[in-house]
Design an enzyme around this catalytic site. Sequence first.
Site, short mmCIF file in Angstrom:
data_model
loop_
_atom_site.label_atom_id
_atom_site.label_comp_id
_atom_site.label_asym_id
_atom_site.label_seq_id
_atom_site.Cartn_x
_atom_site.Cartn_y
_atom_site.Cartn_z
N GLY A 50 20.35 42.47 13.27
CA GLY A 50 19.15 43.04 13.33
C GLY A 50 18.13 42.21 12.44
O GLY A 50 18.01 40.97 12.75
N GLU A 51 17.45 42.56 11.56
CA GLU A 51 16.40 41.91 10.95
C GLU A 51 16.70 42.18 9.30
O GLU A 51 16.66 43.48 9.03
CB GLU A 51 15.01 42.12 11.33
CG GLU A 51 13.93 41.71 10.52
CD GLU A 51 14.23 40.09 10.56
OE1 GLU A 51 14.32 39.32 11.49
OE2 GLU A 51 14.27 39.49 9.35
N SER A 52 17.23 41.28 8.64
CA SER A 52 17.75 41.32 7.38
C SER A 52 16.50 41.87 6.54
O SER A 52 16.83 42.86 5.36
CB SER A 52 18.25 40.29 6.95
OG SER A 52 17.20 39.07 6.76
N CYS A 82 25.68 38.61 11.45
CA CYS A 82 24.12 38.02 11.51
C CYS A 82 23.52 38.50 10.25
O CYS A 82 23.65 38.12 9.18
CB CYS A 82 23.81 38.34 12.81
SG CYS A 82 22.55 37.29 13.34
N ARG A 111 18.95 31.51 6.70
CA ARG A 111 18.32 32.14 7.72
C ARG A 111 17.82 31.57 8.88
O ARG A 111 17.19 30.55 8.77
CB ARG A 111 17.37 33.15 7.24
CG ARG A 111 17.58 34.31 6.49
CD ARG A 111 16.38 35.08 6.37
NE ARG A 111 15.73 35.92 7.13
CZ ARG A 111 14.53 36.27 7.38
NH1 ARG A 111 13.80 35.66 6.53
NH2 ARG A 111 14.36 36.91 8.21
N ILE A 140 22.72 35.07 17.74
CA ILE A 140 21.24 35.57 17.94
C ILE A 140 20.33 35.21 16.71
O ILE A 140 20.41 35.90 15.82
CB ILE A 140 21.10 36.91 18.36
CG1 ILE A 140 21.81 37.09 19.74
CG2 ILE A 140 19.60 37.35 18.92
CD1 ILE A 140 22.06 38.60 20.07
N ARG A 141 19.38 34.31 16.97
CA ARG A 141 18.54 33.70 15.73
C ARG A 141 19.30 33.88 14.53
O ARG A 141 19.33 34.24 13.26
CB ARG A 141 17.23 34.57 15.52
CG ARG A 141 16.54 34.66 16.59
CD ARG A 141 15.07 35.37 16.45
NE ARG A 141 15.31 36.77 16.25
CZ ARG A 141 15.43 37.67 16.93
NH1 ARG A 141 15.66 37.09 18.35
NH2 ARG A 141 15.77 38.81 16.82
N HIS A 181 27.64 37.80 16.94
CA HIS A 181 27.77 39.23 17.18
C HIS A 181 29.03 39.54 18.22
O HIS A 181 29.00 39.58 19.23
CB HIS A 181 26.55 39.68 17.75
CG HIS A 181 25.31 39.54 17.04
ND1 HIS A 181 24.59 40.66 16.64
CD2 HIS A 181 24.61 38.38 16.71
CE1 HIS A 181 23.58 40.19 16.04
NE2 HIS A 181 23.41 39.03 16.07
N GLU A 183 30.46 42.44 18.45
CA GLU A 183 30.19 43.49 19.22
C GLU A 183 29.60 43.50 20.46
O GLU A 183 29.49 44.59 21.36
CB GLU A 183 29.34 44.57 18.21
CG GLU A 183 27.87 44.29 18.18
CD GLU A 183 27.39 43.00 17.47
OE1 GLU A 183 28.42 42.51 16.85
OE2 GLU A 183 26.23 42.78 17.48
N1 GLN Z 1 17.38 36.24 11.88
C1 GLN Z 1 17.55 37.64 11.47
C2 GLN Z 1 17.51 37.87 9.93
O1 GLN Z 1 16.92 37.17 9.37
C3 GLN Z 1 19.18 37.78 11.98
C4 GLN Z 1 19.14 38.06 13.37
C5 GLN Z 1 20.36 39.03 13.86
O2 GLN Z 1 20.68 39.65 13.00
N2 GLN Z 1 20.61 38.70 15.16
O3 GLN Z 1 17.75 38.96 9.57
#
Ligand code: GLN
Length: 216
Positions: A50-52, A82, A111, A140-141, A181, A183
């Site tokens: 997600g987004e940390s 992630c 990150r 993913i990112r 990921h 999942e």
């Molecule tokens: N770039 C996201 C972060 O800094 C992580 C990306 C992800 O969980 N798919 O949290």
Amino acid sequence: MSAAPVIGVLALQGDVREHLAMLTSVGARAMPVRRERELAAVDGLVIPGGESTTIVKLARHFDLFGPLHDRIAGGLPTYGSCAGMILLADRILDGTPDQTTFGGIDMTVRRNAFGRQIESFEEPVTVAGIDGGAVVAVFIRAPWVEEVGEQAQVLGRVESGPATGRIVAIRQQHLLATSFHPELTGDARVHEYFVTMVREGVPGAAAVSSREGGAA
Ligand code: GLN
């Protein structure tokens, strides 16, 4: 522990549903965790991608930051994917200026390490302790692990392209983290590995090497 461990998925933000489905498919009783009382009920925890920064903000909002930190530090088997990997890192690079983590794994994670312009890609990664060939790793990112302390055990690295050698799967005793990921792939072996960690109630390296040796 009963045959089916209860594994929570931190359900503040990110791909919660996919982890719940994967965990259920490998025999765990999976439940979303948003409250302290739910956290208290689990034998293991997944912190999803997600987004940390958002996950930390919401954890503070729900008064979960302290309880999560304490349970993770206290030995709760936890798997971070992630953003979840970032949140299990003792140190981060390229975080926001005030970004904090739950910590637990003696590592430095960068990150968005593969480049902000690289949204997503996938490639096979061989993970120590997981039989049956490489897993298809979806990034993913994604972060990578830039530096590892003595306590942590590297489980997998990027095997081709410009990031060859970068660490993307790691374990430290009761804590497991991947940059990718699993999942999203339909391949449940990483979740199976984690459920085994939960069942064993851990301490790490010995259990991993005995599986590699085919003992279990
Ligand atoms: N770039 C996201 C972060 O800094 C992580 C990306 C992800 O969980 N798919 O949290």
